[in-house]
Design a protein around this motif. Structure first.
Motif, PDB file in Angstrom:
ATOM      1  N   THR A 183       1.066  -1.173   0.243  1.00  0.00           N
ATOM      2  CA  THR A 183      -0.110   0.116  -0.156  1.00  0.00           C
ATOM      3  C   THR A 183       0.540   1.271   0.496  1.00  0.00           C
ATOM      4  O   THR A 183       1.665   1.287   0.787  1.00  0.00           O
ATOM      5  N   ASP A 184       0.015   2.142  -0.786  1.00  0.00           N
ATOM      6  CA  ASP A 184       0.921   3.519  -0.368  1.00  0.00           C
ATOM      7  C   ASP A 184       1.566   4.545  -0.271  1.00  0.00           C
ATOM      8  O   ASP A 184       1.799   5.727  -0.083  1.00  0.00           O
ATOM      9  N   SER A 185      -0.270   4.222   0.707  1.00  0.00           N
ATOM     10  CA  SER A 185      -1.042   6.124   2.435  1.00  0.00           C
ATOM     11  C   SER A 185      -1.769   4.719   2.890  1.00  0.00           C
ATOM     12  O   SER A 185      -1.933   4.304   2.644  1.00  0.00           O
ATOM     13  N   GLU A 186      -1.389   6.003   4.015  1.00  0.00           N
ATOM     14  CA  GLU A 186      -2.227   5.317   5.403  1.00  0.00           C
ATOM     15  C   GLU A 186      -3.978   5.361   4.643  1.00  0.00           C
ATOM     16  O   GLU A 186      -5.002   4.533   4.778  1.00  0.00           O
ATOM     17  N   ALA A 187      -4.382   6.617   4.117  1.00  0.00           N
ATOM     18  CA  ALA A 187      -5.626   6.031   3.112  1.00  0.00           C
ATOM     19  C   ALA A 187      -6.219   4.944   2.261  1.00  0.00           C
ATOM     20  O   ALA A 187      -7.596   4.399   2.381  1.00  0.00           O
ATOM     21  N   ARG A 188      -5.318   3.852   1.507  1.00  0.00           N
ATOM     22  CA  ARG A 188      -5.691   3.368   0.921  1.00  0.00           C
ATOM     23  C   ARG A 188      -5.582   2.686   1.907  1.00  0.00           C
ATOM     24  O   ARG A 188      -5.827   0.952   1.724  1.00  0.00           O
ATOM     25  N   ARG A 189      -4.882   1.993   2.919  1.00  0.00           N
ATOM     26  CA  ARG A 189      -4.601   1.036   3.734  1.00  0.00           C
ATOM     27  C   ARG A 189      -5.860   1.159   4.777  1.00  0.00           C
ATOM     28  O   ARG A 189      -6.649   0.058   4.660  1.00  0.00           O
ATOM     29  N   LYS A 190      -6.347   1.971   5.214  1.00  0.00           N
ATOM     30  CA  LYS A 190      -7.836   2.581   5.874  1.00  0.00           C
ATOM     31  C   LYS A 190      -8.751   1.474   4.846  1.00  0.00           C
ATOM     32  O   LYS A 190      -9.835   1.151   5.175  1.00  0.00           O
ATOM     33  N   GLU A 191      -8.636   2.153   4.082  1.00  0.00           N
ATOM     34  CA  GLU A 191      -9.703   1.471   2.418  1.00  0.00           C
ATOM     35  C   GLU A 191     -10.196   0.347   2.737  1.00  0.00           C
ATOM     36  O   GLU A 191     -10.605  -0.693   2.340  1.00  0.00           O
ATOM     37  N   LEU A 192      -8.264  -0.108   2.425  1.00  0.00           N
ATOM     38  CA  LEU A 192      -8.320  -1.460   2.353  1.00  0.00           C
ATOM     39  C   LEU A 192      -8.851  -2.558   3.218  1.00  0.00           C
ATOM     40  O   LEU A 192      -9.544  -3.978   3.650  1.00  0.00           O
ATOM     41  N   ALA A 193      -8.243  -2.332   4.487  1.00  0.00           N
ATOM     42  CA  ALA A 193      -9.033  -2.454   6.302  1.00  0.00           C
ATOM     43  C   ALA A 193     -10.881  -2.419   5.929  1.00  0.00           C
ATOM     44  O   ALA A 193     -11.196  -3.474   6.877  1.00  0.00           O
ATOM     45  N   ARG A 194     -11.470  -1.299   6.100  1.00  0.00           N
ATOM     46  CA  ARG A 194     -12.749  -1.643   5.453  1.00  0.00           C
ATOM     47  C   ARG A 194     -12.924  -2.532   4.077  1.00  0.00           C
ATOM     48  O   ARG A 194     -14.464  -3.279   4.499  1.00  0.00           O
ATOM     49  N   MET A 195     -12.793  -2.553   3.215  1.00  0.00           N
ATOM     50  CA  MET A 195     -13.250  -3.169   2.376  1.00  0.00           C
ATOM     51  C   MET A 195     -13.215  -5.063   3.197  1.00  0.00           C
ATOM     52  O   MET A 195     -14.483  -6.028   3.495  1.00  0.00           O
ATOM     53  N   GLY A 196     -12.020  -5.348   3.995  1.00  0.00           N
ATOM     54  CA  GLY A 196     -11.362  -6.365   4.465  1.00  0.00           C
ATOM     55  C   GLY A 196     -13.518  -7.131   5.510  1.00  0.00           C
ATOM     56  O   GLY A 196     -13.147  -8.137   5.657  1.00  0.00           O
TER      57      GLY A 196
ATOM     58  N   MET B 253     -16.005  -5.247   5.736  1.00  0.00           N
ATOM     59  CA  MET B 253     -17.363  -5.741   5.525  1.00  0.00           C
ATOM     60  C   MET B 253     -17.334  -7.275   4.954  1.00  0.00           C
ATOM     61  O   MET B 253     -18.087  -7.917   5.055  1.00  0.00           O
ATOM     62  N   GLN B 254     -16.067  -7.415   4.200  1.00  0.00           N
ATOM     63  CA  GLN B 254     -16.139  -8.799   3.368  1.00  0.00           C
ATOM     64  C   GLN B 254     -16.269  -9.631   4.514  1.00  0.00           C
ATOM     65  O   GLN B 254     -17.182 -11.123   4.532  1.00  0.00           O
ATOM     66  N   TRP B 255     -15.420  -9.863   5.539  1.00  0.00           N
ATOM     67  CA  TRP B 255     -15.541 -10.517   6.912  1.00  0.00           C
ATOM     68  C   TRP B 255     -16.611 -10.326   7.514  1.00  0.00           C
ATOM     69  O   TRP B 255     -17.004 -11.284   7.831  1.00  0.00           O
ATOM     70  N   LEU B 256     -17.811  -9.699   7.943  1.00  0.00           N
ATOM     71  CA  LEU B 256     -18.814  -9.524   8.290  1.00  0.00           C
ATOM     72  C   LEU B 256     -19.411 -10.158   7.696  1.00  0.00           C
ATOM     73  O   LEU B 256     -20.580 -10.855   8.514  1.00  0.00           O
TER      74      LEU B 256
ATOM     75  N   LEU C 188     -19.822   1.891  12.776  1.00  0.00           N
ATOM     76  CA  LEU C 188     -18.676   1.903  12.500  1.00  0.00           C
ATOM     77  C   LEU C 188     -18.716   2.637  10.893  1.00  0.00           C
ATOM     78  O   LEU C 188     -19.216   2.901  10.349  1.00  0.00           O
ATOM     79  N   SER C 189     -18.014   3.627  10.559  1.00  0.00           N
ATOM     80  CA  SER C 189     -17.598   4.271   9.623  1.00  0.00           C
ATOM     81  C   SER C 189     -16.985   3.723   8.847  1.00  0.00           C
ATOM     82  O   SER C 189     -15.768   3.407   8.480  1.00  0.00           O
ATOM     83  N   LEU C 190     -17.649   2.844   8.395  1.00  0.00           N
ATOM     84  CA  LEU C 190     -17.446   2.433   6.681  1.00  0.00           C
ATOM     85  C   LEU C 190     -17.488   1.968   5.126  1.00  0.00           C
ATOM     86  O   LEU C 190     -18.926   1.783   4.629  1.00  0.00           O
ATOM     87  N   ALA C 191     -17.165   3.318   4.413  1.00  0.00           N
ATOM     88  CA  ALA C 191     -17.722   3.824   3.860  1.00  0.00           C
ATOM     89  C   ALA C 191     -16.794   3.248   2.732  1.00  0.00           C
ATOM     90  O   ALA C 191     -16.067   2.467   3.149  1.00  0.00           O
ATOM     91  N   LEU C 192     -17.436   3.052   1.669  1.00  0.00           N
ATOM     92  CA  LEU C 192     -17.064   2.545   0.183  1.00  0.00           C
ATOM     93  C   LEU C 192     -15.547   3.287  -0.116  1.00  0.00           C
ATOM     94  O   LEU C 192     -16.067   4.473  -0.195  1.00  0.00           O
ATOM     95  N   PRO C 193     -14.930   2.545  -0.704  1.00  0.00           N
ATOM     96  CA  PRO C 193     -13.255   3.096  -1.327  1.00  0.00           C
ATOM     97  C   PRO C 193     -14.779   4.380  -2.609  1.00  0.00           C
ATOM     98  O   PRO C 193     -15.038   3.796  -3.072  1.00  0.00           O
TER      99      PRO C 193
END
Length: 100
Positions: free
Chosen positions: A14-27, A29-32, A80-85
């Protein structure tokens, strides 16, 4: 099985903190979406944290994923704040070839 696939997805460069958070949110939601409806949330969350623990120190997106699970375990429950990317252009084939 879904948890392992989710963790594998999160172990990317990952190239940025924002991208890391975005991937974590998507993961997250997938896990949920893959949770067993007959089992309790807390035991499944602890199991996911235990599985992710070995990658937490080396993969920043996995660490963010763990933080989301820990936040979800806090009581009382709150949204939780789970906005789509945000849709954005990522460079296409040229960028993928350059990464190799």
């Amino acid at each position: 099985m879904l948890l392992e696939r989710t963790l594998h997805m999160l172990q990317t460069q990952t190239d940025s903190e924002a991208r890391r958070k975005e991937l974590a949110r998507m993961g997250f939601m997938q896990w949920l979406g893959g949770l067993d409806g007959q089992a309790g949330f807390a035991p499944q969350a602890r199991c996911a944290l235990a599985a992710a623990e070995r990658f937490r120190g080396t993969d920043p997106a996995v660490a963010q994923f763990c933080l989301l699970i820990e936040e979800a375990l806090l009581m009382p429950p709150r949204p939780l704040s789970l906005a789509l990317p945000v849709k954005r252009r990522r460079g296409g084939a040229r960028s993928r070839r350059r990464a190799l």
